[in-house]
Scaffold this motif. Structure first.
Motif, PDB file in Angstrom:
ATOM      1  N   THR A 119       0.843  -1.199   0.000  1.00  0.00           N
ATOM      2  CA  THR A 119       0.000   0.000   0.000  1.00  0.00           C
ATOM      3  C   THR A 119       0.878   1.248   0.000  1.00  0.00           C
ATOM      4  O   THR A 119       2.057   1.190   0.345  1.00  0.00           O
ATOM      5  CB  THR A 119      -0.878   0.053   1.279  1.00  0.00           C
ATOM      6  N   TYR A 120       0.273   2.359  -0.373  1.00  0.00           N
ATOM      7  CA  TYR A 120       0.880   3.684  -0.204  1.00  0.00           C
ATOM      8  C   TYR A 120      -0.042   4.468   0.707  1.00  0.00           C
ATOM      9  O   TYR A 120      -1.253   4.448   0.513  1.00  0.00           O
ATOM     10  CB  TYR A 120       0.987   4.418  -1.542  1.00  0.00           C
ATOM     11  N   ASP A 121       0.547   5.170   1.680  1.00  0.00           N
ATOM     12  CA  ASP A 121      -0.263   5.914   2.630  1.00  0.00           C
ATOM     13  C   ASP A 121       0.125   7.399   2.597  1.00  0.00           C
ATOM     14  O   ASP A 121       1.042   7.815   3.297  1.00  0.00           O
ATOM     15  CB  ASP A 121      -0.062   5.321   4.040  1.00  0.00           C
TER      16      ASP A 121
ATOM     17  N   SER B  27       5.569   7.406  -4.518  1.00  0.00           N
ATOM     18  CA  SER B  27       5.364   7.560  -5.965  1.00  0.00           C
ATOM     19  C   SER B  27       5.289   6.186  -6.603  1.00  0.00           C
ATOM     20  O   SER B  27       5.732   5.202  -6.021  1.00  0.00           O
ATOM     21  CB  SER B  27       6.548   8.337  -6.552  1.00  0.00           C
ATOM     22  N   PHE B  28       4.707   6.145  -7.791  1.00  0.00           N
ATOM     23  CA  PHE B  28       4.621   4.868  -8.518  1.00  0.00           C
ATOM     24  C   PHE B  28       4.495   5.141 -10.010  1.00  0.00           C
ATOM     25  O   PHE B  28       4.238   6.282 -10.418  1.00  0.00           O
ATOM     26  CB  PHE B  28       3.445   4.024  -8.003  1.00  0.00           C
ATOM     27  N   GLY B  29       4.686   4.071 -10.797  1.00  0.00           N
ATOM     28  CA  GLY B  29       4.507   4.198 -12.240  1.00  0.00           C
ATOM     29  C   GLY B  29       5.793   4.511 -12.989  1.00  0.00           C
ATOM     30  O   GLY B  29       5.757   4.906 -14.151  1.00  0.00           O
ATOM     31  N   GLU B  30       6.958   4.309 -12.325  1.00  0.00           N
ATOM     32  CA  GLU B  30       8.225   4.609 -12.995  1.00  0.00           C
ATOM     33  C   GLU B  30       8.700   3.451 -13.879  1.00  0.00           C
ATOM     34  O   GLU B  30       9.426   3.685 -14.859  1.00  0.00           O
ATOM     35  CB  GLU B  30       9.321   4.931 -11.949  1.00  0.00           C
ATOM     36  N   LEU B  31       8.284   2.216 -13.553  1.00  0.00           N
ATOM     37  CA  LEU B  31       8.911   1.063 -14.220  1.00  0.00           C
ATOM     38  C   LEU B  31       8.598   1.001 -15.709  1.00  0.00           C
ATOM     39  O   LEU B  31       9.494   0.803 -16.531  1.00  0.00           O
ATOM     40  CB  LEU B  31       8.491  -0.242 -13.531  1.00  0.00           C
ATOM     41  N   ALA B  32       7.315   1.164 -16.061  1.00  0.00           N
ATOM     42  CA  ALA B  32       6.928   1.074 -17.475  1.00  0.00           C
ATOM     43  C   ALA B  32       7.637   2.161 -18.286  1.00  0.00           C
ATOM     44  O   ALA B  32       7.981   1.950 -19.453  1.00  0.00           O
ATOM     45  CB  ALA B  32       5.414   1.200 -17.617  1.00  0.00           C
ATOM     46  N   LEU B  33       7.867   3.315 -17.670  1.00  0.00           N
ATOM     47  CA  LEU B  33       8.494   4.425 -18.398  1.00  0.00           C
ATOM     48  C   LEU B  33      10.008   4.231 -18.505  1.00  0.00           C
ATOM     49  O   LEU B  33      10.620   4.555 -19.523  1.00  0.00           O
ATOM     50  CB  LEU B  33       8.190   5.758 -17.710  1.00  0.00           C
TER      51      LEU B  33
ATOM     52  N   PRO C 162       5.169  -3.220 -20.083  1.00  0.00           N
ATOM     53  CA  PRO C 162       3.780  -2.967 -19.649  1.00  0.00           C
ATOM     54  C   PRO C 162       3.746  -2.687 -18.147  1.00  0.00           C
ATOM     55  O   PRO C 162       4.669  -3.096 -17.427  1.00  0.00           O
ATOM     56  CB  PRO C 162       3.071  -4.292 -19.954  1.00  0.00           C
ATOM     57  N   ARG C 163       2.714  -2.019 -17.679  1.00  0.00           N
ATOM     58  CA  ARG C 163       2.573  -1.738 -16.254  1.00  0.00           C
ATOM     59  C   ARG C 163       2.677  -3.039 -15.454  1.00  0.00           C
ATOM     60  O   ARG C 163       1.984  -4.013 -15.760  1.00  0.00           O
ATOM     61  CB  ARG C 163       1.210  -1.098 -15.976  1.00  0.00           C
ATOM     62  N   ALA C 164       3.504  -3.041 -14.401  1.00  0.00           N
ATOM     63  CA  ALA C 164       3.793  -4.265 -13.646  1.00  0.00           C
ATOM     64  C   ALA C 164       2.811  -4.493 -12.505  1.00  0.00           C
ATOM     65  O   ALA C 164       2.842  -5.545 -11.867  1.00  0.00           O
ATOM     66  CB  ALA C 164       5.212  -4.185 -13.082  1.00  0.00           C
ATOM     67  N   ALA C 165       1.946  -3.527 -12.207  1.00  0.00           N
ATOM     68  CA  ALA C 165       1.000  -3.676 -11.095  1.00  0.00           C
ATOM     69  C   ALA C 165      -0.214  -2.800 -11.359  1.00  0.00           C
ATOM     70  O   ALA C 165      -0.170  -1.909 -12.218  1.00  0.00           O
ATOM     71  CB  ALA C 165       1.680  -3.263  -9.789  1.00  0.00           C
TER      72      ALA C 165
ATOM     73  N   PHE D 208      12.630  -2.158  -2.264  1.00  0.00           N
ATOM     74  CA  PHE D 208      13.326  -3.116  -1.396  1.00  0.00           C
ATOM     75  C   PHE D 208      12.685  -4.499  -1.553  1.00  0.00           C
ATOM     76  O   PHE D 208      13.376  -5.501  -1.778  1.00  0.00           O
ATOM     77  CB  PHE D 208      13.222  -2.621   0.051  1.00  0.00           C
ATOM     78  N   GLU D 209      11.345  -4.543  -1.479  1.00  0.00           N
ATOM     79  CA  GLU D 209      10.661  -5.849  -1.574  1.00  0.00           C
ATOM     80  C   GLU D 209      10.744  -6.417  -2.975  1.00  0.00           C
ATOM     81  O   GLU D 209      10.887  -7.618  -3.170  1.00  0.00           O
ATOM     82  CB  GLU D 209       9.197  -5.697  -1.156  1.00  0.00           C
ATOM     83  N   ARG D 210      10.661  -5.545  -3.964  1.00  0.00           N
ATOM     84  CA  ARG D 210      10.656  -6.002  -5.357  1.00  0.00           C
ATOM     85  C   ARG D 210      12.028  -6.499  -5.785  1.00  0.00           C
ATOM     86  O   ARG D 210      12.136  -7.501  -6.489  1.00  0.00           O
ATOM     87  CB  ARG D 210      10.233  -4.807  -6.233  1.00  0.00           C
ATOM     88  N   LEU D 211      13.109  -5.832  -5.315  1.00  0.00           N
ATOM     89  CA  LEU D 211      14.435  -6.116  -5.861  1.00  0.00           C
ATOM     90  C   LEU D 211      15.347  -6.927  -4.939  1.00  0.00           C
ATOM     91  O   LEU D 211      16.248  -7.607  -5.415  1.00  0.00           O
ATOM     92  CB  LEU D 211      15.149  -4.803  -6.221  1.00  0.00           C
TER      93      LEU D 211
HETATM   94  P1  1OR Z   1       4.760   0.548 -13.410  1.00  0.00           P
HETATM   95  O1  1OR Z   1       5.033   1.596 -14.383  1.00  0.00           O
HETATM   96  O2  1OR Z   1       5.048  -0.853 -13.781  1.00  0.00           O
HETATM   97  C1  1OR Z   1       2.803  -0.005 -11.775  1.00  0.00           C
HETATM   98  O3  1OR Z   1       3.203   0.645 -12.974  1.00  0.00           O
HETATM   99  C2  1OR Z   1       3.649   0.496 -10.649  1.00  0.00           C
HETATM  100  O4  1OR Z   1       3.432  -0.097  -9.384  1.00  0.00           O
HETATM  101  C3  1OR Z   1       5.121   0.181 -10.896  1.00  0.00           C
HETATM  102  O5  1OR Z   1       5.553   0.920 -12.037  1.00  0.00           O
HETATM  103  C4  1OR Z   1       5.724   0.522  -9.568  1.00  0.00           C
HETATM  104  O6  1OR Z   1       5.958   1.901  -9.464  1.00  0.00           O
HETATM  105  C5  1OR Z   1       4.591   0.173  -8.605  1.00  0.00           C
HETATM  106  N1  1OR Z   1       6.071  -4.812  -8.392  1.00  0.00           N
HETATM  107  C6  1OR Z   1       5.921  -4.009  -9.447  1.00  0.00           C
HETATM  108  N2  1OR Z   1       5.514  -2.723  -9.380  1.00  0.00           N
HETATM  109  C7  1OR Z   1       5.259  -2.237  -8.176  1.00  0.00           C
HETATM  110  C8  1OR Z   1       5.399  -3.016  -7.024  1.00  0.00           C
HETATM  111  C9  1OR Z   1       5.814  -4.370  -7.159  1.00  0.00           C
HETATM  112  N3  1OR Z   1       5.098  -2.246  -5.953  1.00  0.00           N
HETATM  113  C10 1OR Z   1       4.787  -1.039  -6.431  1.00  0.00           C
HETATM  114  N4  1OR Z   1       4.873  -1.015  -7.768  1.00  0.00           N
HETATM  115  N5  1OR Z   1       5.967  -5.255  -6.078  1.00  0.00           N
HETATM  116  C11 1OR Z   1       5.437  -4.947  -4.756  1.00  0.00           C
HETATM  117  C12 1OR Z   1       6.451  -4.597  -3.720  1.00  0.00           C
HETATM  118  C13 1OR Z   1       5.791  -4.100  -2.469  1.00  0.00           C
HETATM  119  C14 1OR Z   1       6.530  -6.594  -6.273  1.00  0.00           C
HETATM  120  C15 1OR Z   1       5.421  -7.594  -6.382  1.00  0.00           C
HETATM  121  C16 1OR Z   1       5.884  -8.985  -6.659  1.00  0.00           C
END
Ligand code: 1OR
Ligand code: 1OR
Length: 309
Positions: free
Chosen positions: A105-107, A111-117, A122-125, A272-275
């Protein structure tokens, strides 16, 4: 005979002339400008920008109001904007075998949405607002022109350092580069508090230079924190801290202060959790050490962690 000398120039993205490109400017009221500055001041991806780049980013950002239940981003879509949260709470859903699972969650911040750019993926979440709120959008073109270009510089600055860190050795090279892409640098003055014991946590730190002092207040029999803090550790270049609260989902177990000027690389909890999943074994082994030390230092197990989860 007649020779022509051809000079092959290598392409360097840093020298790309971008003054000819049209800049996007959304006019803002004073109130909007203040809120935008407040929302952006801790955004890690903006930390390494120079003042001119930062002002172009702020000019280009636009406010978007969101309703509770609204999908700000849908997994699988193409990326249009990067978003900084102004206010509101948001759930992060990731599909696993076709079923969406809430993974975080975000409280009211972040910020979010950086990965696709960044990676043209494609958007990952999926990001769903769980309250009415507002976000600041930054269009893809401006994001790529400024943030992605700046990331090339960050990679040159930090690739070797990140490469040298023993606790990241379980990561592949491409994963380590992704770590560099999302980190921000923060500088602390002598004596400045970096972490406060008992607070909720949302980031992880690696010391780039200087020394960090970790102190802990023990609790008395009534479970009340005593006033006097004891120094329990010191960290310098290449060492990390602030992982415990993220791994255990508990408040910060100790405080951290700068000794002299300190420069840290900072990562948010989602990154941190993702990477850093592959590095968790090493970190958890270290957390088990804290538990042994706590008994040696304070004579009790203060329940700092249940890292077995
Ligand atoms: P985006 O452009 O892919 C969705 O659009 C955004 O959600 C992504 O950029 C991130 O900024 C955000 N895995 C992937 N994207 C995440 C995650 C996430 N958390 C936030 N975003 N994980 C969650 C980690 C708490 C990993 C899940 C396996
Ligand atoms: P955090 O997120 O809880 C404070 O924020 C950080 O201090 C913590 O993560 C660790 O990274 C770091 N016990 C608990 N946290 C410690 C300890 C520690 N040392 C460093 N940190 N112990 C010290 C062992 C030498 C045991 C307590 C006596």
């Amino acid at each position: 005979m007649f020779f022509v000398l051809v000079c092959a120039e290598t392409y360097n993205p840093d020298e790309e002339e971008d003054d000819t490109e049209s800049r996007i400017i959304y006019p803002k009221t004073d109130d909007q400008r203040n809120r935008l500055q407040e929302a952006c001041k801790d955004i890690l991806l903006f930390k390494n920008l120079d003042p001119e780049q930062m002002s172009q980013v702020l000019d280009a950002m636009f406010e978007k109001l969101v309703e509770g239940g609204e999908h700000v981003i849908d997994q699988g879509d193409d990326g249009d904007n990067f978003y900084v949260i102004d206010r509101g709470t948001y759930d992060i859903y990731v599909k696993c075998d076709g079923v969406g699972r809430c993974v975080g969650t975000y409280d009211n911040r972040g910020s979010f949405g950086e990965l696709a750019l960044m990676y043209n993926t494609p958007r990952a979440a999926t990001i769903i607002a769980t309250s009415p709120g507002a976000v600041w959008g930054l269009d893809r073109v401006t994001f790529r022109r400024i943030i992605v270009k700046n990331n090339a510089k960050k990679r040159r600055m930090y690739e070797n350092f990140i490469e040298s860190l023993p606790f990241l050795k379980s990561l592949e090279l491409s994963e380590r580069l992704k770590v560099v892409d999302v980190i921000g640098t923060k500088v602390y003055k002598d004596g400045e508090q970096i972490i406060a014991q008992g607070e909720m946590a949302d980031c992880f730190f690696i010391v780039e230079s200087g020394e960090v002092r970790i102190t802990m207040k023990r609790k008395n029999k009534q479970d009340v924190e005593e006033n006097e803090a004891v120094e329990i550790a010191r960290y310098s270049r290449g060492q990390y801290f602030g992982e415990l609260a993220l791994v255990t989902n508990k408040p910060r177990a100790a405080s951290a202060f700068a000794l002299g000027t300190v420069k840290c690389l900072v990562m948010d909890v989602q990154a941190f959790e993702r990477l850093l999943g592959p590095c968790m074994e090493i970190m958890k082994r270290n957390i088990a050490n804290y538990e042994e030390q706590i008994v040696a230092l304070f004579g009790t197990n203060m329940d700092i962690a249940d890292a077995s989860e």
